[in-house]
Motif scaffolding. Structure first.
Motif, short mmCIF file in Angstrom:
data_model
loop_
_atom_site.label_atom_id
_atom_site.label_comp_id
_atom_site.label_asym_id
_atom_site.label_seq_id
_atom_site.Cartn_x
_atom_site.Cartn_y
_atom_site.Cartn_z
N SER A 59 0.83 -1.21 0.00
CA SER A 59 0.00 0.00 0.00
C SER A 59 0.86 1.26 0.00
O SER A 59 0.54 2.23 -0.71
CB SER A 59 -0.95 -0.01 1.20
OG SER A 59 -0.24 -0.09 2.42
N GLU A 62 2.30 1.66 -3.60
CA GLU A 62 1.33 2.11 -4.59
C GLU A 62 1.11 3.62 -4.48
O GLU A 62 1.01 4.32 -5.50
CB GLU A 62 0.00 1.38 -4.40
CG GLU A 62 0.06 -0.10 -4.81
CD GLU A 62 -1.22 -0.84 -4.48
OE1 GLU A 62 -2.11 -0.23 -3.82
OE2 GLU A 62 -1.33 -2.02 -4.84
N ARG A 63 1.05 4.13 -3.27
CA ARG A 63 0.79 5.55 -3.09
C ARG A 63 2.04 6.39 -3.39
O ARG A 63 1.93 7.51 -3.91
CB ARG A 63 0.28 5.83 -1.67
CG ARG A 63 -1.07 5.14 -1.42
CD ARG A 63 -1.72 5.64 -0.15
NE ARG A 63 -2.00 7.06 -0.24
CZ ARG A 63 -1.72 7.93 0.71
NH1 ARG A 63 -1.14 7.54 1.84
NH2 ARG A 63 -2.00 9.21 0.56
N ALA A 65 4.13 5.60 -5.68
CA ALA A 65 4.24 5.56 -7.14
C ALA A 65 3.34 6.60 -7.81
O ALA A 65 3.69 7.13 -8.87
CB ALA A 65 3.90 4.16 -7.66
N VAL A 66 2.18 6.89 -7.23
CA VAL A 66 1.25 7.85 -7.84
C VAL A 66 1.33 9.23 -7.21
O VAL A 66 0.52 10.10 -7.52
CB VAL A 66 -0.20 7.31 -7.78
CG1 VAL A 66 -0.33 6.02 -8.56
CG2 VAL A 66 -0.68 7.13 -6.34
N GLY A 67 2.29 9.43 -6.31
CA GLY A 67 2.47 10.75 -5.70
C GLY A 67 1.56 11.03 -4.53
O GLY A 67 1.51 12.17 -4.05
N GLY A 68 0.85 10.01 -4.05
CA GLY A 68 -0.01 10.21 -2.89
C GLY A 68 0.76 10.35 -1.60
O GLY A 68 0.26 10.89 -0.61
N ASN A 70 4.76 11.60 -0.30
CA ASN A 70 5.96 12.31 -0.72
C ASN A 70 7.20 11.50 -0.34
O ASN A 70 7.47 11.29 0.85
CB ASN A 70 5.99 13.69 -0.04
CG ASN A 70 7.14 14.56 -0.50
OD1 ASN A 70 7.95 14.17 -1.33
ND2 ASN A 70 7.20 15.78 0.03
N TRP A 261 -6.95 6.10 1.89
CA TRP A 261 -5.76 5.73 1.13
C TRP A 261 -6.09 4.74 0.02
O TRP A 261 -5.38 4.67 -0.99
CB TRP A 261 -4.68 5.15 2.04
CG TRP A 261 -5.05 3.87 2.74
CD1 TRP A 261 -5.59 3.73 3.98
CD2 TRP A 261 -4.90 2.53 2.24
NE1 TRP A 261 -5.80 2.40 4.28
CE2 TRP A 261 -5.38 1.65 3.24
CE3 TRP A 261 -4.41 1.99 1.06
CZ2 TRP A 261 -5.38 0.26 3.08
CZ3 TRP A 261 -4.42 0.61 0.89
CH2 TRP A 261 -4.90 -0.24 1.90
N PRO A 265 -5.83 7.03 -3.57
CA PRO A 265 -4.41 6.80 -3.25
C PRO A 265 -3.48 7.93 -3.68
O PRO A 265 -2.38 8.07 -3.13
CB PRO A 265 -4.08 5.50 -3.99
CG PRO A 265 -5.09 5.44 -5.10
CD PRO A 265 -6.33 6.04 -4.54
N GLU A 266 -3.93 8.74 -4.65
CA GLU A 266 -3.07 9.81 -5.16
C GLU A 266 -3.17 11.09 -4.33
O GLU A 266 -2.40 12.04 -4.57
CB GLU A 266 -3.44 10.10 -6.62
CG GLU A 266 -4.71 10.93 -6.82
CD GLU A 266 -6.01 10.16 -6.53
OE1 GLU A 266 -7.09 10.79 -6.51
OE2 GLU A 266 -5.95 8.93 -6.32
N GLN A 267 -4.06 11.12 -3.35
CA GLN A 267 -4.25 12.33 -2.55
C GLN A 267 -3.65 12.18 -1.16
O GLN A 267 -3.71 11.10 -0.56
CB GLN A 267 -5.75 12.63 -2.43
CG GLN A 267 -6.43 12.94 -3.74
CD GLN A 267 -7.87 13.35 -3.54
OE1 GLN A 267 -8.23 13.97 -2.54
NE2 GLN A 267 -8.72 13.03 -4.51
#
Length: 353
Positions: A59, A62-63, A65-68, A70, A261, A265-267
């Protein structure tokens, strides 16, 4: 076609820490940050808390990877009063924010006798037990908590408005096992229900409800519904207090303002944590504390058990026992987790290999 997952041999604490560090470096974290994150997650695995250990690479990864999350944050610590700090996690991986906040609280407690750190702009920070043990080994009693994604309906309500916010307590025992209590506000964590779903198993009816608020033994229905709080309305009240300290007072998101999340996931989640520490050295000598802790445990252990096969224990004994055994024998990771760690580790800078 799915690749075959081979059995994983037991790994030592040092090997786990190295693998976890390289895996998080492969996900973009600086080496020192990756090691701090891995330290908390490896301790979770050693405690037997596998759902909150290195399996979180899935988890978290994954986050990242998408910028969720930092990967290279600038975490800041502001001392707003002699014993009080505010930590801005800059949307970092949760265990990294947790460690910075713990360090800030310990520094203040050494100076003032008590130390409090309130963290915001964070993410899931793992279980509380590792932080409590680190604090206890340094001589600090602790109360630690975090808020979480909404999964529990308010008492008498019919939709999710508050999170399964964990809280933990720790008291050091010089020369012995510290008292460690780590609990969420639901009967079980959602991770246990997800585990039952993966295994194709039913769950007890006391764990959760479906989306209509009815008790269910179906893990899929439970994941679409709500967790049940411990102690009914009392657990509901405790969950709110944890969120007030971790979310509202820290300046983080709280209740339904916390992002999911899994659904977004990107937020940034903007989770909050609190660390309240007491320097026990200010209260008496290590001999004084050790004698009292021994007596405290003995009073409980001496109670005749209702079931002779299950003697009375003190919170933390099971986890600390697993910690000692697995430090000797190693930890066996789930095959999928091990493969994922290896894949991310392969992307780490060559100098870290």
């Amino acid at each position: 076609m799915n690749a075959r997952i081979e059995a994983v041999p037991p790994l030592s604490e040092a090997d786990l820490l190295d693998l976890g560090t390289r895996a998080f470096q492969g996900l973009g974290l600086p080496a020192a940050d990756a090691r701090q994150v891995s330290r908390i997650l490896v301790m979770a695995d050693l405690f037997g808390l596998g759902t909150h250990g290195l399996s979180r690479i899935e988890s978290y990864g994954e986050r990242l990877a998408v910028g969720g999350i930092n990967a290279q944050p600038r975490i800041t610590v502001e001392r707003v009063a002699p014993a009080l700090s505010r930590v801005n996690g800059d949307n970092a991986v949760g265990p990294l924010v947790g460690m910075r906040a713990l360090e800030a609280a310990m520094e203040a407690a050494r100076e003032c006798g008590v130390g409090v750190a309130l963290a915001r702009a964070s993410n899931h920070f793992g279980p509380i037990s590792p932080y409590s043990l680190i604090a206890a080994e340094a001589g600090f009693a602790s109360i630690i908590g975090s808020n979480a994604t909404t999964t529990i309906a308010p008492w008498g309500g019919s939709d999710a408005r508050l999170g399964n916010s964990p809280i933990g307590f720790g008291v050091p025992h010089p020369g012995g096992d510290p008292f460690l209590l780590d609990m969420a506000m639901s009967v079980v964590a959602r991770a246990k229900i997800r585990g039952a779903l993966k295994r194709g198993e039913a769950i007890p009816a006391s764990w959760a409800t479906d989306a209509q608020g009815r008790e269910t033994t179906d893990p899929a229905a439970a994941l679409d519904g709500f967790l049940l709080p411990i102690g009914g309305h009392k657990g509901y009240g405790l969950a709110l207090m944890v969120d007030l300290f971790a979310g509202l007072l820290s300046g983080a998101a709280y209740l339904t303002h916390v992002k999911s999340w899994s659904q977004a996931p990107e937020q940034p989640q903007d989770l909050g944590h609190f660390f309240i520490l007491i320097d026990t050295a200010r209260l008496g000598s290590t001999e004084w504390l050790a004698a009292r802790m021994r007596d405290f445990a003995a009073i409980l252990h001496d109670s005749p058990p209702a079931d002779p096969s299950r003697p009375v224990i003190v919170p933390g004994e099971i986890e600390l026992g697993k910690l000692r055994r697995q430090r000797e024998s190693g930890v066996t990771l789930d095959g999928a987790t091990y493969q994922l760690l290896q894949r991310h580790a392969a992307a780490a800078p060559a100098a870290a290999a």
